[in-house]
Motif scaffolding. Structure first.
Motif, PDB file in Angstrom:
ATOM      1  N   GLN A  63       0.821  -1.213   0.000  1.00  0.00           N
ATOM      2  CA  GLN A  63       0.000   0.000   0.000  1.00  0.00           C
ATOM      3  C   GLN A  63       0.856   1.265   0.000  1.00  0.00           C
TER       4      GLN A  63
ATOM      5  N   GLU B 202       1.144  -8.381 -10.240  1.00  0.00           N
ATOM      6  CA  GLU B 202       2.152  -7.547  -9.578  1.00  0.00           C
ATOM      7  C   GLU B 202       1.965  -7.573  -8.061  1.00  0.00           C
ATOM      8  N   TRP B 203       0.713  -7.482  -7.609  1.00  0.00           N
ATOM      9  CA  TRP B 203       0.422  -7.510  -6.177  1.00  0.00           C
ATOM     10  C   TRP B 203       0.868  -8.844  -5.579  1.00  0.00           C
TER      11      TRP B 203
ATOM     12  N   GLN C 108       3.435   1.836  -1.762  1.00  0.00           N
ATOM     13  CA  GLN C 108       4.047   2.069  -3.072  1.00  0.00           C
ATOM     14  C   GLN C 108       3.493   3.360  -3.676  1.00  0.00           C
ATOM     15  N   ARG C 109       4.288   4.000  -4.514  1.00  0.00           N
ATOM     16  CA  ARG C 109       3.846   5.245  -5.150  1.00  0.00           C
ATOM     17  C   ARG C 109       2.618   5.029  -6.033  1.00  0.00           C
ATOM     18  N   LYS C 110       2.664   3.965  -6.816  1.00  0.00           N
ATOM     19  CA  LYS C 110       1.507   3.722  -7.681  1.00  0.00           C
ATOM     20  C   LYS C 110       0.557   2.749  -6.996  1.00  0.00           C
ATOM     21  N   ILE C 111      -0.677   2.818  -7.384  1.00  0.00           N
ATOM     22  CA  ILE C 111      -1.697   1.938  -6.810  1.00  0.00           C
ATOM     23  C   ILE C 111      -1.572   0.564  -7.454  1.00  0.00           C
ATOM     24  N   ILE C 112      -1.450  -0.444  -6.619  1.00  0.00           N
ATOM     25  CA  ILE C 112      -1.342  -1.825  -7.085  1.00  0.00           C
ATOM     26  C   ILE C 112      -2.580  -2.561  -6.582  1.00  0.00           C
TER      27      ILE C 112
END
Length: 91
Positions: free
Chosen positions: A61, A73-74, A63-67
């Motif tokens: 959570q 990737e998650w 991380q810069r980008k939303i995963i």
């Protein structure tokens, strides 16, 4: 992972019974004391697993980008961070 009280007791009974049947194992305490200790250890391990799971999810959570959870990737990041947390425990 949450395990019901009944299932946890069943596991503890199975552990105590298996140890009692093992020739290399000799009880210094009664079987009920062994069962109770097995239950405490199982509870501690499950609590630790929950903590590790939460730590891995928090790292994702942050991380810069939303995963999105459930994405490839998650899943990869979750396994990576989960394993890092386990290594911290020396397991």
């Amino acid at each position: 992972m949450r395990i019901s009280r009944d299932k946890l007791n069943k596991l503890a009974h199975t552990i105590a019974d298996t140890l009692a049947e093992t020739d290399e194992c000799e009880f210094l305490e009664d079987r009920n004391t062994i069962r109770q200790e097995a239950r405490k250890i199982l509870e501690k391990l499950l609590m630790e697993e929950t903590r590790i799971d939460q730590a891995a999810k928090l790292k994702i959570q942050s991380q810069r980008k939303i995963i999105l959870e459930g994405s490839q990737e998650w899943d990869i990041l979750y396994r990576k961070y989960y394993n890092e947390e386990v290594k911290k425990l020396g397991i």
